[in-house]
Design a protein around this motif. Structure first.
Motif, mmCIF file in Angstrom:
data_model
loop_
_atom_site.group_PDB
_atom_site.id
_atom_site.type_symbol
_atom_site.label_atom_id
_atom_site.label_comp_id
_atom_site.label_asym_id
_atom_site.label_seq_id
_atom_site.Cartn_x
_atom_site.Cartn_y
_atom_site.Cartn_z
ATOM 1 N N GLU A 1 0.853 -1.188 0.000
ATOM 2 C CA GLU A 1 0.000 0.000 0.000
ATOM 3 C C GLU A 1 0.888 1.236 0.000
ATOM 4 O O GLU A 1 1.765 1.366 0.848
ATOM 5 C CB GLU A 1 -0.915 0.014 1.228
ATOM 6 N N SER B 1 -3.135 0.498 -3.697
ATOM 7 C CA SER B 1 -3.024 -0.804 -3.053
ATOM 8 C C SER B 1 -2.917 -1.884 -4.122
ATOM 9 O O SER B 1 -3.743 -1.945 -5.043
ATOM 10 C CB SER B 1 -4.244 -1.062 -2.162
ATOM 11 N N CYS B 2 -1.888 -2.733 -4.008
ATOM 12 C CA CYS B 2 -1.674 -3.827 -4.967
ATOM 13 C C CYS B 2 -1.500 -5.128 -4.196
ATOM 14 O O CYS B 2 -0.829 -5.159 -3.155
ATOM 15 C CB CYS B 2 -0.439 -3.566 -5.827
ATOM 16 N N LEU C 1 -3.879 -7.775 -8.429
ATOM 17 C CA LEU C 1 -5.001 -6.862 -8.259
ATOM 18 C C LEU C 1 -4.472 -5.498 -7.829
ATOM 19 O O LEU C 1 -3.578 -5.413 -6.982
ATOM 20 C CB LEU C 1 -5.986 -7.387 -7.196
ATOM 21 N N GLU D 1 -5.772 -1.353 -6.846
ATOM 22 C CA GLU D 1 -6.876 -0.438 -6.545
ATOM 23 C C GLU D 1 -6.305 0.924 -6.180
ATOM 24 O O GLU D 1 -5.375 1.020 -5.375
ATOM 25 C CB GLU D 1 -7.727 -0.979 -5.390
ATOM 26 N N ASN E 1 -7.318 4.764 -4.808
ATOM 27 C CA ASN E 1 -8.271 5.676 -4.189
ATOM 28 C C ASN E 1 -7.649 7.069 -4.149
ATOM 29 O O ASN E 1 -6.576 7.252 -3.565
ATOM 30 C CB ASN E 1 -8.623 5.230 -2.767
#
Length: 205
Positions: free
Chosen positions: A103, A130-131, A139, A141, A143
């Motif tokens: 993160e 965040s991976c 994955l 993400e 934000n």
């Protein structure tokens, strides 16, 4: 004289009844500058791997940290670099971990032009990237927090209502007639602006 120190981790044992796997074990709030979109971002990074061996005493945190240090030398960090990082996490914990996660908490500074003048200023946009690498699947993400100014809808409704009442009162007192120019003149006067809505700081995520 050589003094051999005892390895407490190797000598101590836990009953199997108290041995469990852990979802995430790692390090948090590691200060590290990284380059994203050719901008240097002062960041705090969390790095984790799963602990899937219930009999293991822990992970090798130094292996996570030394791999993280390599991120600061990458000119323009991208998702491929982060995926490779997570694969290295698992490779260094081959017998202990199946999953890895990172993160990145940081801010991206963007120069914004002024609305009227030719000047400009800088605005910061906090973000969390965040991976995860879960069972071989990567994955990611992102934000982003976008601060902006907005008008309070409640105060705007109250202001419109008060101005409408002032306008109705001016018509009833014959201060103005239904003449377009007179209405425009009245709307630009201090009598018309009886209330103004206030702005507020808002955040879009």
């Amino acid at each position: 004289m050589n003094l051999a120190l005892p390895d407490i981790s190797a000598e101590s044992t836990l009953p199997k009844a108290y041995s469990h796997c852990l979802d995430w074990v790692g390090m948090e709030k590691i200060a590290l500058p990284v380059r994203i979109e050719n901008a240097l971002c002062q960041s705090q990074i969390n790095a984790y791997v799963s602990l899937d061996d219930p009999l293991a005493k822990g992970i090798h945190m130094s292996r996570l940290y030394t791999r993280l240090l390599e991120l600061s030398s990458i000119e323009n960090l991208n998702l491929i670099d982060l995926q490779s990082l997570l694969q290295d996490f698992l490779e260094s914990h081959r017998d202990l971990s199946k999953h890895a996660k990172i993160e990145i908490h940081s801010e991206l500074y963007i120069e914004r032009p002024a609305l009227i003048s030719k000047l400009s200023g800088w605005k910061s946009y906090p973000f969390v990237l965040s991976c995860q690498l879960l069972d071989g699947q990567f994955l990611a993400e992102l934000n982003v927090e976008i601060p902006y100014s907005s008008t309070c809808p409640c105060s705007a409704a109250l202001a419109r209502n008060i101005i409408q009442q002032r306008f109705e009162s001016a018509l009833n007192n014959q201060d103005i007639r239904l003449d377009q120019q007179e209405i425009l003149d009245w709307l630009s006067s201090t009598d018309a602006i009886a209330a103004t809505p206030h702005s507020q700081r808002s955040f879009a995520i």
